[in-house]
Structure formats: structure tokens, C-alpha cells
Scaffold this motif. Structure first.
Motif, PDB file in Angstrom:
ATOM      1  N   ARG A 139     -23.939   7.875 -22.968  1.00 29.34           N
ATOM      2  CA  ARG A 139     -24.295   7.073 -21.781  1.00 29.34           C
ATOM      3  C   ARG A 139     -25.684   6.457 -21.917  1.00 29.34           C
ATOM      4  NH1 ARG A 139     -22.026  10.180 -16.418  1.00 29.34           N
ATOM      5  NH2 ARG A 139     -19.845   9.699 -16.823  1.00 29.34           N
ATOM      6  N   GLY A 140     -26.588   7.202 -22.504  1.00 25.52           N
ATOM      7  CA  GLY A 140     -27.933   6.683 -22.734  1.00 25.52           C
ATOM      8  C   GLY A 140     -27.913   5.487 -23.671  1.00 25.52           C
ATOM      9  N   VAL A 141     -27.124   5.581 -24.737  1.00 26.40           N
ATOM     10  CA  VAL A 141     -27.026   4.480 -25.700  1.00 26.40           C
ATOM     11  C   VAL A 141     -26.402   3.258 -25.035  1.00 26.40           C
ATOM     12  CG1 VAL A 141     -25.922   3.711 -27.850  1.00 26.40           C
ATOM     13  CG2 VAL A 141     -26.991   5.967 -27.730  1.00 26.40           C
ATOM     14  N   VAL A 142     -25.374   3.470 -24.217  1.00 30.29           N
ATOM     15  CA  VAL A 142     -24.753   2.345 -23.501  1.00 30.29           C
ATOM     16  C   VAL A 142     -25.774   1.675 -22.584  1.00 30.29           C
ATOM     17  CG1 VAL A 142     -23.006   1.727 -21.770  1.00 30.29           C
ATOM     18  CG2 VAL A 142     -22.397   3.246 -23.671  1.00 30.29           C
ATOM     19  N   LEU A 143     -26.572   2.457 -21.895  1.00 29.50           N
ATOM     20  CA  LEU A 143     -27.595   1.913 -21.002  1.00 29.50           C
ATOM     21  C   LEU A 143     -28.669   1.164 -21.794  1.00 29.50           C
ATOM     22  CD1 LEU A 143     -28.588   1.582 -18.129  1.00 29.50           C
ATOM     23  CD2 LEU A 143     -29.645   3.844 -18.294  1.00 29.50           C
ATOM     24  N   ILE A 144     -29.097   1.727 -22.921  1.00 29.88           N
ATOM     25  CA  ILE A 144     -30.091   1.079 -23.781  1.00 29.88           C
ATOM     26  C   ILE A 144     -29.572  -0.270 -24.255  1.00 29.88           C
ATOM     27  CG2 ILE A 144     -31.254   1.214 -26.027  1.00 29.88           C
ATOM     28  CD1 ILE A 144     -31.094   4.357 -25.613  1.00 29.88           C
ATOM     29  N   LEU A 145     -28.354  -0.269 -24.778  1.00 31.82           N
ATOM     30  CA  LEU A 145     -27.767  -1.511 -25.280  1.00 31.82           C
ATOM     31  C   LEU A 145     -27.588  -2.525 -24.150  1.00 31.82           C
ATOM     32  CD1 LEU A 145     -26.820  -2.941 -27.792  1.00 31.82           C
ATOM     33  CD2 LEU A 145     -24.555  -1.961 -27.435  1.00 31.82           C
ATOM     34  N   SER A 146     -27.202  -2.050 -22.975  1.00 29.84           N
ATOM     35  CA  SER A 146     -27.037  -2.946 -21.826  1.00 29.84           C
ATOM     36  C   SER A 146     -28.361  -3.615 -21.461  1.00 29.84           C
ATOM     37  CB  SER A 146     -26.500  -2.180 -20.616  1.00 29.84           C
ATOM     38  OG  SER A 146     -25.221  -1.674 -20.893  1.00 29.84           O
ATOM     39  N   ILE A 147     -29.431  -2.843 -21.452  1.00 27.78           N
ATOM     40  CA  ILE A 147     -30.754  -3.406 -21.143  1.00 27.78           C
ATOM     41  C   ILE A 147     -31.106  -4.491 -22.155  1.00 27.78           C
ATOM     42  CG2 ILE A 147     -33.241  -2.895 -21.137  1.00 27.78           C
ATOM     43  CD1 ILE A 147     -32.474  -0.106 -19.947  1.00 27.78           C
ATOM     44  N   CYS A 148     -30.918  -4.198 -23.435  1.00 31.05           N
ATOM     45  CA  CYS A 148     -31.275  -5.153 -24.487  1.00 31.05           C
ATOM     46  C   CYS A 148     -30.409  -6.409 -24.440  1.00 31.05           C
ATOM     47  CB  CYS A 148     -31.178  -4.490 -25.862  1.00 31.05           C
ATOM     48  SG  CYS A 148     -32.405  -3.182 -26.127  1.00 31.05           S
ATOM     49  N   VAL A 149     -29.109  -6.247 -24.267  1.00 24.64           N
ATOM     50  CA  VAL A 149     -28.201  -7.400 -24.241  1.00 24.64           C
ATOM     51  C   VAL A 149     -28.453  -8.249 -22.994  1.00 24.64           C
ATOM     52  CG1 VAL A 149     -25.781  -8.115 -24.069  1.00 24.64           C
ATOM     53  CG2 VAL A 149     -26.443  -6.322 -25.686  1.00 24.64           C
ATOM     54  N   LEU A 150     -28.635  -7.611 -21.844  1.00 19.41           N
ATOM     55  CA  LEU A 150     -28.916  -8.380 -20.631  1.00 19.41           C
ATOM     56  C   LEU A 150     -30.236  -9.133 -20.744  1.00 19.41           C
ATOM     57  CD1 LEU A 150     -27.654  -5.928 -17.860  1.00 19.41           C
ATOM     58  CD2 LEU A 150     -26.639  -8.119 -18.546  1.00 19.41           C
ATOM     59  N   TYR A 151     -31.218  -8.518 -21.405  1.00 17.48           N
ATOM     60  CA  TYR A 151     -32.485  -9.219 -21.603  1.00 17.48           C
ATOM     61  C   TYR A 151     -32.293 -10.401 -22.555  1.00 17.48           C
ATOM     62  CZ  TYR A 151     -37.380 -10.226 -21.646  1.00 17.48           C
ATOM     63  OH  TYR A 151     -38.574 -10.876 -21.495  1.00 17.48           O
ATOM     64  N   ALA A 152     -31.475 -10.228 -23.593  1.00 17.23           N
ATOM     65  CA  ALA A 152     -31.189 -11.327 -24.527  1.00 17.23           C
ATOM     66  C   ALA A 152     -30.509 -12.487 -23.796  1.00 17.23           C
ATOM     67  CB  ALA A 152     -30.311 -10.830 -25.676  1.00 17.23           C
ATOM     68  N   ILE A 153     -29.562 -12.165 -22.927  1.00 23.57           N
ATOM     69  CA  ILE A 153     -28.875 -13.203 -22.150  1.00 23.57           C
ATOM     70  C   ILE A 153     -29.868 -13.908 -21.232  1.00 23.57           C
ATOM     71  CG2 ILE A 153     -27.163 -13.614 -20.330  1.00 23.57           C
ATOM     72  CD1 ILE A 153     -25.512 -11.282 -21.665  1.00 23.57           C
ATOM     73  N   SER A 154     -30.708 -13.135 -20.536  1.00 23.34           N
ATOM     74  CA  SER A 154     -31.688 -13.749 -19.629  1.00 23.34           C
ATOM     75  C   SER A 154     -32.685 -14.606 -20.408  1.00 23.34           C
ATOM     76  CB  SER A 154     -32.419 -12.675 -18.814  1.00 23.34           C
ATOM     77  OG  SER A 154     -33.348 -11.965 -19.611  1.00 23.34           O
ATOM     78  N   ASP A 155     -33.000 -14.208 -21.634  1.00 24.07           N
ATOM     79  CA  ASP A 155     -33.904 -14.982 -22.484  1.00 24.07           C
ATOM     80  C   ASP A 155     -33.291 -16.336 -22.832  1.00 24.07           C
ATOM     81  OD1 ASP A 155     -36.245 -15.341 -24.133  1.00 24.07           O
ATOM     82  OD2 ASP A 155     -35.013 -14.847 -25.867  1.00 24.07           O
ATOM     83  N   GLU A 156     -32.018 -16.344 -23.139  1.00 20.64           N
ATOM     84  CA  GLU A 156     -31.350 -17.612 -23.454  1.00 20.64           C
ATOM     85  C   GLU A 156     -31.235 -18.503 -22.215  1.00 20.64           C
ATOM     86  OE1 GLU A 156     -30.678 -18.685 -26.588  1.00 20.64           O
ATOM     87  OE2 GLU A 156     -31.694 -16.824 -27.140  1.00 20.64           O
ATOM     88  N   VAL A 157     -30.972 -17.917 -21.063  1.00 18.30           N
ATOM     89  CA  VAL A 157     -30.944 -18.700 -19.815  1.00 18.30           C
ATOM     90  C   VAL A 157     -32.329 -19.283 -19.556  1.00 18.30           C
ATOM     91  CG1 VAL A 157     -30.661 -18.556 -17.302  1.00 18.30           C
ATOM     92  CG2 VAL A 157     -29.000 -17.423 -18.813  1.00 18.30           C
ATOM     93  N   HIS A 158     -33.361 -18.486 -19.760  1.00 12.82           N
ATOM     94  CA  HIS A 158     -34.744 -18.940 -19.587  1.00 12.82           C
ATOM     95  C   HIS A 158     -35.029 -20.162 -20.456  1.00 12.82           C
ATOM     96  CE1 HIS A 158     -38.974 -18.377 -21.285  1.00 12.82           C
ATOM     97  NE2 HIS A 158     -39.158 -18.927 -20.102  1.00 12.82           N
ATOM     98  N   GLN A 159     -34.503 -20.173 -21.674  1.00  8.68           N
ATOM     99  CA  GLN A 159     -34.761 -21.280 -22.591  1.00  8.68           C
ATOM    100  C   GLN A 159     -34.134 -22.594 -22.132  1.00  8.68           C
ATOM    101  OE1 GLN A 159     -34.388 -20.491 -26.831  1.00  8.68           O
ATOM    102  NE2 GLN A 159     -34.845 -18.331 -26.445  1.00  8.68           N
ATOM    103  N   MET A 160     -33.180 -22.535 -21.204  1.00 13.14           N
ATOM    104  CA  MET A 160     -32.602 -23.765 -20.647  1.00 13.14           C
ATOM    105  C   MET A 160     -33.659 -24.575 -19.899  1.00 13.14           C
ATOM    106  SD  MET A 160     -28.742 -22.687 -19.338  1.00 13.14           S
ATOM    107  CE  MET A 160     -29.292 -22.445 -17.691  1.00 13.14           C
ATOM    108  N   PHE A 161     -34.706 -23.908 -19.447  1.00 11.63           N
ATOM    109  CA  PHE A 161     -35.741 -24.550 -18.647  1.00 11.63           C
ATOM    110  C   PHE A 161     -37.001 -24.877 -19.448  1.00 11.63           C
ATOM    111  CE2 PHE A 161     -33.118 -21.805 -15.985  1.00 11.63           C
ATOM    112  CZ  PHE A 161     -32.607 -22.746 -15.103  1.00 11.63           C
ATOM    113  N   VAL A 162     -36.947 -24.660 -20.761  1.00  9.83           N
ATOM    114  CA  VAL A 162     -38.092 -24.934 -21.629  1.00  9.83           C
ATOM    115  C   VAL A 162     -37.798 -26.235 -22.381  1.00  9.83           C
ATOM    116  CG1 VAL A 162     -39.465 -24.075 -23.573  1.00  9.83           C
ATOM    117  CG2 VAL A 162     -38.578 -22.467 -21.876  1.00  9.83           C
ATOM    118  N   PRO A 163     -38.721 -27.218 -22.297  1.00  8.04           N
ATOM    119  CA  PRO A 163     -38.485 -28.510 -22.957  1.00  8.04           C
ATOM    120  C   PRO A 163     -38.161 -28.379 -24.448  1.00  8.04           C
ATOM    121  CG  PRO A 163     -40.405 -28.646 -21.525  1.00  8.04           C
ATOM    122  CD  PRO A 163     -39.994 -27.201 -21.559  1.00  8.04           C
ATOM    123  N   GLY A 164     -37.033 -29.004 -24.830  1.00  6.31           N
ATOM    124  CA  GLY A 164     -36.611 -29.012 -26.224  1.00  6.31           C
ATOM    125  C   GLY A 164     -35.869 -27.763 -26.668  1.00  6.31           C
ATOM    126  N   ARG A 165     -35.766 -26.790 -25.805  1.00 10.12           N
ATOM    127  CA  ARG A 165     -35.063 -25.545 -26.149  1.00 10.12           C
ATOM    128  C   ARG A 165     -33.757 -25.495 -25.370  1.00 10.12           C
ATOM    129  NH1 ARG A 165     -39.055 -21.502 -27.879  1.00 10.12           N
ATOM    130  NH2 ARG A 165     -37.273 -20.272 -28.490  1.00 10.12           N
TER     131      ARG A 165
END
Length: 155
Positions: free
Chosen positions: A97-123
Motif C-alpha cells: 500500500r505504501g508503494v502504491v501511494l508513493i507511485l500515485s504521488i509521483c504519477v499525479l505530480y508528473a501529470i500536474s507538471d504536464e498540465v502546468h506546461q500547457m500554460f508556459v509559452p512554447g511548452r
């Protein structure tokens, strides 16, 4: 109030996670030209180093720069995976369960990072980047768990 050393280490571990996330966010906030300039600088250093060892090596700078950029994604999330795994272990979250939670945190942050890049010029967002980030996080989790296991075996 911090009661003991264990609690203090847990807090410092989570601060490390947050600081690393801030670093990733700041790198993702760079406009395309600035980001590309940074990665091309790293690429040139790598190419010069390789050319010293193998002077006949022939590089396509643009293609190699792309590889450097994708490896930067992988490495950033490998480190995030290590930091989050350490913080979760210090918080008493172990096991599957800990590993699932760790991976979830990392993957959700990766997704949010890509969404964030939609608002950065040229990215822009990239699904492939989320997979690269996730692979980095998985390797980071594995490296951390492997090192902890090795240290336990040596005791």
C-alpha cells in the motif's frame, strides 16, 4: 512541537520532497527557449566529454539534445521517487500500500507538471513524458527499496 529525532527526520524528509517538487515546477516554468538553452548547454558538456574519450564519435546535436531532455525527465522523477519513498518510510508507510501511494504521488505530480506546461509559452503537455517520469519514479522507488534491503542484510 517536535517530540523526537524520528519525528524531526520525518518532517525533514517531507520538506525534501516539497523542495524537489518546487525545483521540478521551476524547471517546467521555463519558456521553451530558456529550457532548450539549458539542455543544449548540458548536451554540449556531455558531447565534449565523450569526444575526449572517443574523438571519432559523431553526434547529431539535435537528436542527442532530445535524449538529454528525456533523460532529465527520467532522472528528476527517479530522485522524486527516492525522496517520496524515504518520506513515506519515515512516516511509517511501508509495504504494498505504501508503494502504491508513493507511485500515485509521483504519477499525479508528473501529470500536474504536464498540465502546468500547457500554460508556459512554447511548452506543452506530453503523455510520453508522463510515462518517462513514471518510469523514473518506479526506478527510484526500486533503488531506495533495494538499498534499504541491502543495508538490513549487512546488519
Amino acid at each position: 512541537m517536535i517530540k523526537n529525532k524520528k519525528q524531526m527526520m520525518m518532517i525533514f524528509s517531507w520538506i525534501g520532497v516539497l523542495l524537489w517538487m518546487v525545483l521540478i515546477f521551476n524547471l517546467s516554468s521555463q519558456v521553451a527557449d530558456e529550457s532548450n538553452k539549458l539542455s543544449k548547454g548540458v548536451t554540449k558538456v556531455i558531447v565534449k566529454t565523450v569526444e575526449r574519450v572517443a574523438p571519432t564519435a559523431d553526434f547529431n546535436m539535435d537528436r542527442f539534445n532530445h535524449v538529454v531532455r528525456k533523460n532529465a525527465h527520467f532522472f528528476a522523477y527517479l530522485v522524486l521517487g527516492i525522496f517520496v519513498t524515504n518520506a513515506m518510510r519515515r512516516s511509517g508507510r511501508n509495504g504494498f500500500r505504501g508503494v502504491v501511494l508513493i507511485l500515485s504521488i509521483c504519477v499525479l505530480y508528473a501529470i500536474s507538471d504536464e498540465v502546468h506546461q500547457m500554460f508556459v509559452p512554447g511548452r506543452g503537455p506530453g503523455v510520453k513524458d508522463v510515462f518517462i517520469d513514471s518510469a523514473g519514479a518506479i526506478v527510484g522507488i526500486g533503488v531506495y527499496k533495494g538499498l534499504v534491503t541491502l543495508m538490513k542484510l549487512k546488519r
